[in-house]
Design an enzyme around this catalytic site. Structure first.
Site, PDB file in Angstrom:
ATOM      1  N   GLY B  52      44.009  41.311  44.601  1.00  0.00           N
ATOM      2  CA  GLY B  52      44.143  40.141  43.739  1.00  0.00           C
ATOM      3  C   GLY B  52      45.260  39.323  44.332  1.00  0.00           C
ATOM      4  O   GLY B  52      45.993  39.792  45.190  1.00  0.00           O
ATOM      5  N   CYS B  53      45.382  38.107  43.836  1.00  0.00           N
ATOM      6  CA  CYS B  53      46.404  37.223  44.380  1.00  0.00           C
ATOM      7  C   CYS B  53      47.787  37.711  43.927  1.00  0.00           C
ATOM      8  O   CYS B  53      48.775  37.562  44.591  1.00  0.00           O
ATOM      9  CB  CYS B  53      46.130  35.835  43.858  1.00  0.00           C
ATOM     10  SG  CYS B  53      46.954  34.548  44.723  1.00  0.00           S
TER      11      CYS B  53
END
Lengths: 414, 143
Positions: B52-53
């Site tokens: 995920g970011c």
């Protein structure tokens, strides 16, 4: 009495918080504490009203019709160009190009300037603290042309190494592109020095002013900068509108970036003659409402003055650092001597995401993560930071709530 | 015999209904995160990373006696708590059950915001990845 002047300006700045309707709302049943203005600033009522008024009463396409509305819209649109020209002290109004935003402006220069000037073996210099938007467009054009991207290193405090920069400049360097104020560290870079050194070798410089345009007085002639880019939405204006300032000599020599209406003088199937500046770089129907809204934002800032806004923001940054410093095991990422408007930190070994989630539950909006500057996070060996960023409409009470929230998060998470 | 997925979901919903505010929910989630059996260090590699970011999730899956066994970890504790819920719900079920699971409980316990793409915490990708594993095991078993 300059001191009194500043105090007078400050009172106006404090009053101005009430111009922002969104700051009255609640989030998660708590009064909103908005500390994410570096991602996007909120809009004063006058900007919202101006856009409304434009669509309700004045809308038509620009540069096209002989009819009344089109002429009126064109005039309003071009008046903003002159406003922006004055705001950044550009020599000519046609050196102000309207774009979608900072990213779009950089892409325009990377593509157009890059196409005309970059060859295999050439070099482009950026810095270690660039936003992805000032890395990737250059990487793309370098790859296409067989050129190399060189990176100015920075120290642990988050300051650029100007000596190393001077060594990077060479006959191969075709352009230098550097951020004016860093979005994740808050560092204010020595841009005059960076420009002076590049100009000694006749190399043009682009400054990414997305975080600077509303935090410091920008005078493009005084800076002697060749390209200056910024977004409307960070300076209390609408999203989807931005500016590319470029020196006439460079813009004239650059090929158009996109083709379409408005950027042409004449079109036949054999040959198109391009329009003059600034229209050469504004293909298609522009974001007219965005431009008009941007004009209102410029007026708004000029009325409060960047100086008064910046002096309050500096006070907020100092107050936040003072209050956060008391927390056990706090680590500030970016401790440049010369800094503005953002405080990036990690606390107690906790993941920034966890802190961000708890703060959100308390109605406090901060940014967590890598802030689109992954290389910076890699340098410091961290997954990201918690970033509180300030605008003049923030108060010390906002910061007290932030500290309270961080303490609550620590209690829950540790 | 493992309970059906919707039954486990129902139990979680009931458990969460005991909390009347977000604090309680999140404290519970954080406890779950702390108690999640860590993934074997050898599996904490980039190819098992669901990126995920903002936060990272590592996910490993294997087949045991016709059911899928997941182990997982995350670098953020709240994400880890949610990961733990998902692992508890889906673990030891057949590939078909996992593929068809709707996982409505996340919405019901009021944590749907964590599945929003702007959270970029890797959870959405993780669910997709869990289902992909189940699909792969199913295909493997059929061939």
């Amino acid at each position: 009495m300059p001191h009194l002047e500043v105090v007078k300006g400050l009172h106006k700045v404090w009053e101005a918080r009430k111009d922002f309707p969104i700051l009255e709302r609640q989030v998660n049943r708590k009064p909103l504490v908005y500390l994410d203005s570096a991602a996007s600033a909120q809009k004063p009522q006058v900007v919202i009203d101006t856009i409304n008024q434009y669509y309700s009463n004045e809308h038509s396409n620009v540069h096209r019709g002989v009819h009344y509305l089109s002429q009126e819209a064109t005039t309003s649109y071009e008046v903003v160009r002159e406003k922006v020209q004055r705001f950044i002290n550009a020599r000519n109004n046609y050196e102000v190009i309207f774009t979608k935003g900072t990213t779009d402006s950089i892409n325009l220069v990377a593509n157009s300037f890059g196409k005309a000037n970059l060859q295999a073996g050439d070099e482009v210099i950026i810095s270690a603290m660039e936003h992805h938007s000032n890395i990737v467009p250059w990487q793309m054009i370098c790859e296409e042309k067989g050129a190399t991207l060189k990176v100015i290193p920075m120290n642990e405090a988050g300051e650029l190494d100007v000596v190393a920069y001077a060594d990077l400049l060479s006959d191969k360097t075709k352009i230098v592109a550097v951020v004016h104020i860093s979005n994740s560290l808050g560092t204010v870079n020595p841009v005059k020095e960076i420009i002076r050194r590049a100009h000694q070798k006749n190399i043009p410089v682009l400054l990414d002013g997305a975080q600077a345009i509303h935090h410091t007085k920008v005078d493009v002639q005084d800076l002697d900068v060749d390209f200056y880019v910024f977004s409307g939405h960070k300076m209390y204006g609408p999203t989807g509108i931005g500016v590319l300032y470029g020196k006439e000599e460079y813009l004239n020599a650059m090929p158009p970036y996109q083709g379409g209406g408005d950027m042409i003088k004449s079109v036949t199937f054999e040959k198109t003659v391009y329009n003059d500046l600034p229209h050469k770089f504004e293909a298609g129907t522009p974001n007219i409402a965005g431009v008009i809204g941007l004009g209102a934002a410029v007026d708004y800032i000029e009325d409060l003055t960047v100086e008064a806004m910046a002096s309050w923001e500096e006070e907020l940054v100092n107050y936040a650092i003072e209050k956060l410093s008391v927390l056990e095991d706090i680590k500030f990422i970016g401790q440049a001597k010369n800094r503005a408007s953002v405080v990036s930190f990690l606390v107690n070994g906790l993941h920034p995401y966890d802190i961000g989630v708890i703060l959100d539950k308390l109605g406090i909006a901060v940014r967590t993560g890598h802030h689109c500057t992954e290389p910076i996070m890699d340098k410091f060996g961290i997954p990201g930071t918690v970033r509180a960023s300030f605008a003049f409409y923030n108060t010390k009470d906002d910061i007290d709530k932030l500290i309270e929230g961080v303490n609550r998060a620590i209690d829950m998470l540790k | 015999m493992t309970k059906p997925i919707n039954e486990i979901e129902g139990e979680i919903v009931e458990e969460f209904s005991l909390f009347d505010d977000w604090m309680g929910k999140y404290e519970y989630l954080i406890e779950l995160g702390k108690s999640l059996p860590l993934i074997d260090e050898q599996y904490k590699t980039d190819d098992l990373l669901v990126k995920g970011c903002q936060s990272k999730v590592w996910l490993h899956a294997e087949m045991k006696d016709g059911t899928v066994v997941f182990t997982a970890d995350s670098d953020a504790i709240i994400t880890k708590g949610l990961v733990s819920l998902l692992v508890n719900v889906l673990n030891n079920h057949s590939p078909d059950e996992i593929i068809n699971a709707e996982l409505g409980f996340i919405d019901e316990i009021g944590l749907k915001e964590h599945l929003s793409p702007t959270r970029s915490n890797g959870l959405v990708s993780m669910i997709k990845q869990m289902k992909l594993y189940a699909l792969a095991f199913k295909t493997q078993a059929q061939s």
